[in-house]
Enzyme design. Sequence first.
Site: not given
Length: 217
Positions: A7, A32, A34, A36, A67, A69, A138, A143, A145-146, A176
């Site tokens: 990611s 990946h 993301d 958003m 991806h 979102m 998911m 929304g 990471g971590g 993910d």
Amino acid sequence: MAKVSVSLLSADFTRMVEDAKRMMECGTDWLHCDVMDGSFVPNITFGPQMIRDLRKNLGPDAFLDVHLMIEKPERYVEEFAAAGASLICVHQEATVHLQRTLQAIRNCGVKAGVALNPATSEMTLEYVYDVADLVLCMTVNPGFGGQKMLPIVAKKVRKIDKRRKELGLSFDIEVDGGVSTENAKMFRDAGTTVLVSGNSVFKAPDVALAIRGIRGE
């Protein structure tokens, strides 16, 4: 053995191309991306221009796992496809006409994926499995990471894997969120074929070793 999709949400955004190249050199299968919008999820990242720049700098062989979102992702399918996405994944929760959206992605010559939030049932996909190249489960609420991974999602993966076999289909199952060398085996054993990992890889002392460990080598 599963594929690894590192990611880029965990990358240094001022060095995105350099970090992406480093992940490829260390053996990641996919990258990946993301996307958003601050509406579907409480964060804003990047858009088609980032995908365009990655494609231009990484070349045709990089697999860009995009991806989305975002709300009403069908509005941007053609733009992300033209930017160079290899696969476009949309959320079941974000589009009213899911089958139509997945078909629109395929019509652009791009692989089509559908994502489920942790609390969304796999039963919502019963009538779109035949137009999906990938199902993303998911393992955190999307929304940021971590986050800590939710192990109960492995149960959902097993159900989707069982249905995949019953239907005689070969779509990928991706997970993910919070994936690491410590928990990847649980998801591989459940039927996962693509594992997304960000912080666990970027912060590893040996990135190549972390990728191999998540892959199951």
